[in-house]
Design a protein around this motif. Sequence first.
Motif, PDB file in Angstrom:
ATOM      1  N   UNK A 307      50.059  19.649  18.321  1.00  0.00           N
ATOM      2  CA  UNK A 307      50.562  20.315  17.242  1.00  0.00           C
ATOM      3  C   UNK A 307      51.778  19.993  16.700  1.00  0.00           C
ATOM      4  N   UNK A 308      51.926  20.142  15.551  1.00  0.00           N
ATOM      5  CA  UNK A 308      52.987  19.811  14.463  1.00  0.00           C
ATOM      6  C   UNK A 308      53.454  20.998  14.223  1.00  0.00           C
ATOM      7  N   UNK A 309      54.797  21.850  14.434  1.00  0.00           N
ATOM      8  CA  UNK A 309      55.126  23.266  14.226  1.00  0.00           C
ATOM      9  C   UNK A 309      56.723  23.022  13.088  1.00  0.00           C
ATOM     10  N   UNK A 310      56.586  23.405  12.109  1.00  0.00           N
ATOM     11  CA  UNK A 310      57.610  23.579  11.248  1.00  0.00           C
ATOM     12  C   UNK A 310      58.171  24.773  11.033  1.00  0.00           C
ATOM     13  N   UNK A 311      59.483  25.193  10.961  1.00  0.00           N
ATOM     14  CA  UNK A 311      59.812  26.364  10.572  1.00  0.00           C
ATOM     15  C   UNK A 311      61.051  26.169   9.519  1.00  0.00           C
ATOM     16  N   UNK A 312      60.738  26.764   8.582  1.00  0.00           N
ATOM     17  CA  UNK A 312      61.648  26.694   7.263  1.00  0.00           C
ATOM     18  C   UNK A 312      61.935  27.900   6.225  1.00  0.00           C
ATOM     19  N   UNK A 313      63.016  27.712   5.598  1.00  0.00           N
ATOM     20  CA  UNK A 313      63.194  29.220   4.589  1.00  0.00           C
ATOM     21  C   UNK A 313      61.920  29.218   3.949  1.00  0.00           C
ATOM     22  N   UNK A 314      61.722  30.411   3.599  1.00  0.00           N
ATOM     23  CA  UNK A 314      60.646  30.912   2.725  1.00  0.00           C
ATOM     24  C   UNK A 314      60.683  30.315   1.384  1.00  0.00           C
ATOM     25  N   UNK A 315      59.522  29.758   0.895  1.00  0.00           N
ATOM     26  CA  UNK A 315      59.251  28.981  -0.430  1.00  0.00           C
ATOM     27  C   UNK A 315      58.689  29.723  -1.436  1.00  0.00           C
ATOM     28  N   UNK A 316      58.861  29.660  -2.448  1.00  0.00           N
ATOM     29  CA  UNK A 316      57.884  30.112  -3.638  1.00  0.00           C
ATOM     30  C   UNK A 316      56.631  29.262  -3.755  1.00  0.00           C
ATOM     31  N   UNK A 317      55.518  29.673  -3.723  1.00  0.00           N
ATOM     32  CA  UNK A 317      54.359  28.837  -3.947  1.00  0.00           C
ATOM     33  C   UNK A 317      54.409  28.524  -5.655  1.00  0.00           C
ATOM     34  N   UNK A 318      53.687  27.442  -5.825  1.00  0.00           N
ATOM     35  CA  UNK A 318      53.599  26.887  -7.129  1.00  0.00           C
ATOM     36  C   UNK A 318      51.955  27.342  -7.508  1.00  0.00           C
ATOM     37  N   UNK A 319      51.617  26.891  -8.768  1.00  0.00           N
ATOM     38  CA  UNK A 319      50.390  27.042  -9.158  1.00  0.00           C
ATOM     39  C   UNK A 319      49.462  25.722  -9.450  1.00  0.00           C
ATOM     40  N   UNK A 320      48.125  25.633  -9.067  1.00  0.00           N
ATOM     41  CA  UNK A 320      47.499  24.581  -9.353  1.00  0.00           C
ATOM     42  C   UNK A 320      46.397  25.065 -10.358  1.00  0.00           C
ATOM     43  N   UNK A 321      46.491  24.476 -11.485  1.00  0.00           N
ATOM     44  CA  UNK A 321      45.389  24.735 -12.662  1.00  0.00           C
ATOM     45  C   UNK A 321      44.393  23.731 -12.711  1.00  0.00           C
ATOM     46  N   UNK A 322      43.252  24.167 -12.508  1.00  0.00           N
ATOM     47  CA  UNK A 322      42.077  23.496 -12.712  1.00  0.00           C
ATOM     48  C   UNK A 322      41.075  23.776 -13.857  1.00  0.00           C
ATOM     49  N   UNK A 323      41.212  22.669 -14.640  1.00  0.00           N
ATOM     50  CA  UNK A 323      40.055  23.189 -15.836  1.00  0.00           C
ATOM     51  C   UNK A 323      38.776  22.211 -15.437  1.00  0.00           C
ATOM     52  N   UNK A 324      37.847  23.181 -15.321  1.00  0.00           N
ATOM     53  CA  UNK A 324      36.430  22.614 -14.926  1.00  0.00           C
ATOM     54  C   UNK A 324      35.705  22.220 -16.348  1.00  0.00           C
ATOM     55  N   UNK A 365      21.282  18.692 -17.561  1.00  0.00           N
ATOM     56  CA  UNK A 365      21.850  17.872 -16.380  1.00  0.00           C
ATOM     57  C   UNK A 365      23.430  17.257 -16.832  1.00  0.00           C
ATOM     58  N   UNK A 366      23.774  17.829 -17.869  1.00  0.00           N
ATOM     59  CA  UNK A 366      25.035  17.515 -18.458  1.00  0.00           C
ATOM     60  C   UNK A 366      25.925  18.683 -18.807  1.00  0.00           C
ATOM     61  N   UNK A 367      26.217  19.546 -17.987  1.00  0.00           N
ATOM     62  CA  UNK A 367      26.646  20.958 -18.561  1.00  0.00           C
ATOM     63  C   UNK A 367      27.849  20.616 -19.029  1.00  0.00           C
ATOM     64  N   UNK A 368      28.475  21.721 -19.927  1.00  0.00           N
ATOM     65  CA  UNK A 368      29.732  21.966 -20.299  1.00  0.00           C
ATOM     66  C   UNK A 368      30.409  23.179 -19.898  1.00  0.00           C
ATOM     67  N   UNK A 369      31.179  23.458 -19.058  1.00  0.00           N
ATOM     68  CA  UNK A 369      32.025  24.597 -18.811  1.00  0.00           C
ATOM     69  C   UNK A 369      33.088  25.098 -19.405  1.00  0.00           C
ATOM     70  N   UNK A 370      34.079  24.178 -19.472  1.00  0.00           N
ATOM     71  CA  UNK A 370      35.368  24.373 -20.159  1.00  0.00           C
ATOM     72  C   UNK A 370      35.858  25.688 -19.596  1.00  0.00           C
ATOM     73  N   UNK A 371      36.154  25.780 -18.252  1.00  0.00           N
ATOM     74  CA  UNK A 371      36.644  26.874 -17.708  1.00  0.00           C
ATOM     75  C   UNK A 371      37.911  26.643 -16.940  1.00  0.00           C
ATOM     76  N   UNK A 372      38.771  27.790 -17.006  1.00  0.00           N
ATOM     77  CA  UNK A 372      40.169  27.325 -16.348  1.00  0.00           C
ATOM     78  C   UNK A 372      40.465  28.181 -14.948  1.00  0.00           C
ATOM     79  N   UNK A 373      40.823  27.549 -13.988  1.00  0.00           N
ATOM     80  CA  UNK A 373      40.917  28.358 -12.724  1.00  0.00           C
ATOM     81  C   UNK A 373      42.395  28.271 -11.933  1.00  0.00           C
ATOM     82  N   UNK A 374      42.993  29.135 -11.611  1.00  0.00           N
ATOM     83  CA  UNK A 374      44.449  29.001 -11.363  1.00  0.00           C
ATOM     84  C   UNK A 374      44.413  29.473  -9.784  1.00  0.00           C
TER      85      UNK A 374
END
Length: 729
Positions: A307-324, A365-374
Amino acid sequence: GQAEVQLSDLESGSKKQLWLDLRDWSTKEPGLSDVSGRVLVGASRVLRNQEPLQLIVYAYQAKGLVAADRGGTSDPFVEIRVHGACGDDKKKTSVVEKTLDPDWNECLTFEIEDLPGEVVLDVYDYDRLSRNDCLGRASLNLETLGLDRAWEGWVELQKIDPDDELEEVSGSIRFKVQKRKKVPPNELVVFVEEARGLVAADRGGTSDPFAQVQIEGGAGIFKKKTRVIDQTLNPNWDEAFLFLVQDLPGFLTIDIYDYDKFGSNDFLGRARMQVENFTVGDTVQDWYQLKGKNNENTKAVTGDVKLKIMRRPATEPCELILKLIGARDLLAADRGGTSDPFAQITLSGPAGKAKKKSKTISKTLNPQWNEVFIFELYDLPGEICVAIFDYDRLGSNDFLGQAKIDVLKVQKDSVSDNWYKLEPREGKKEGAKGEVQLRLFRRKKREFETWVVMELCEAREVLAADRDGTSDPYAVIELGAAQEKSQAKQNTRNPVWNEAFSLKLDQDDPELVVNTMTVSLYDYNKIEKHSFLGKVEVDLVKIAEDEEPFEEWIELGGKSELGRVTGEVRLKIRLDRRSLGKEPGAPTTKSVSVALLEAKGLVAADRGGTSDPFVQVNITGQKMQKTKVIKKTLDPQWNETKSFVLAPSKADPDARLEGKILSCEVFDFDLIGGNDFLGQVSFPLSNLNVQEVFDQWLPLKPREGKEKKDKVTGSIHVQVVITEGEEAE
């Protein structure tokens, strides 16, 4: 009898004991009541502490409990309640089986205010099939406990119900109670890397191990699991898990199991350690010996876990934006040499798994979605998996390939736009072909989000889809993956909806969002396929640049099997930037006051040439309210006000006016039989401004689809005022 305390008699910071005379409030005539006597009450007026406090209750052990089960033992647990001016809160310890001297050693926390109250510990014997047996009660008055002070000791158990002659109580309980200011939690990150030398649980001399990570502490018990590694005694997981922990005693437990598809999983070993051994800022990496369930050494368990165990002050999450964006050269899964592809996107990380799904694109066989997910993302190892499937209405969906991306390789505040090769799943004998195009971006979590507020007003001269030369039109509003649907209006080519919709833009950066909103009209058909009547596409970037509310008639386009598309639709659109934090401008309670003053020129529904009118008033999502009945008149005067409260909730966290319709229906009251409809008015609340008085005579109209049946005349005088914040409350 009843008694009352005048609050003006209580000064701030005062505490009083008062004898109050009991009175009968149902009569004002002296001597006409049998009520007498007085009641003694204690009352205090204190300044409420704006910062919540924590009450920490340590349930350590008990001894000499009553034997509630046949074997001369009990299965005791403690139910801890905090009673106070802010209500009751209740939590339970775990059950310790078959003992009269249990050791719980558990710590539970409660949020309280610095007001009078008490903590009560009820000890029960757990019964799976019947009511739990009472073993005794202990309590402590919280007024005796100062801030940052603790009380600890043994307390003799008393009866929970003093009037129950059958209740047997013996023994005592040891506990500790501490009151302190609320401490923000910190993070415990647990990396489950690998294990070695595990017991072979399966016939082939191997196991299918997975690890269950559990945190026990003041906030409760939280569990997370690794994936299963097939047929090995030396699994390598390399998975991380994130827990929010209090600055309180607790335990970290790693249980290793052999996965069995049929039957229960086999226990392979446990590593257990105290959370307080890991201080904030430290990182510990080590091998831990696996032991039995009671932390004992046993021949049935072998091996250890790294195991690797790390204790740290609480951090604010960031956002991963994925455009399909799209895919190309996919496998053909259907007979026609095409597929109906959709994507399933999974983020695996320390906080668990999050899954989202795209729309299906038919026959390509060549779809275009242009959708965004966060996705919410922590600055820790994780993986994003984009799996492409062929949708099948009957049977399971066919796998077409997947691409995996290490989230730590996605740069902060920098856009990555790439094609990724689709691969087969690990350990599966299946084909994969083609590539998927993704745009990835990682950034600080936003404080605001943008919503598109659209009012679908009306349409005119739309295509006739039915034999009688009309249609039953409804609208489908699409913005990326978000979709809303209006009501269907019957037998008309000129529908009037006056419906409002709110759709959230996936995020603010124009490079990453779908910037076009589509409004498509269809003819509703109960039996056959709904016919397409036309569509409009609205450029939201242009509306954002104009910075003015948009209101226009837009010509319908597209191709319809009914013929050339005709007609146009009227839309009102504005962009609304909403706060995500608890800042000024966050959602507030709104109150809608509707004054139903009078009506004139109503239809005569009764034989005498008059009516007995009353009004039913309603707002979308609220309980309907009625006025009194005014008898024998065509010009009634009600002069009544009905109030509706629009409060933030899970279903409507912003307490928005959009989508809320105010309707007033006038009826003739009949003692026998149904009430006769006399007319109605309705309009969206989003048309009104907060704090402004709407005061108008409105013409009454027939019900939708019953224009020929309903006989309606006259008008109604209404006043509407919307208030918010403190005034509404």
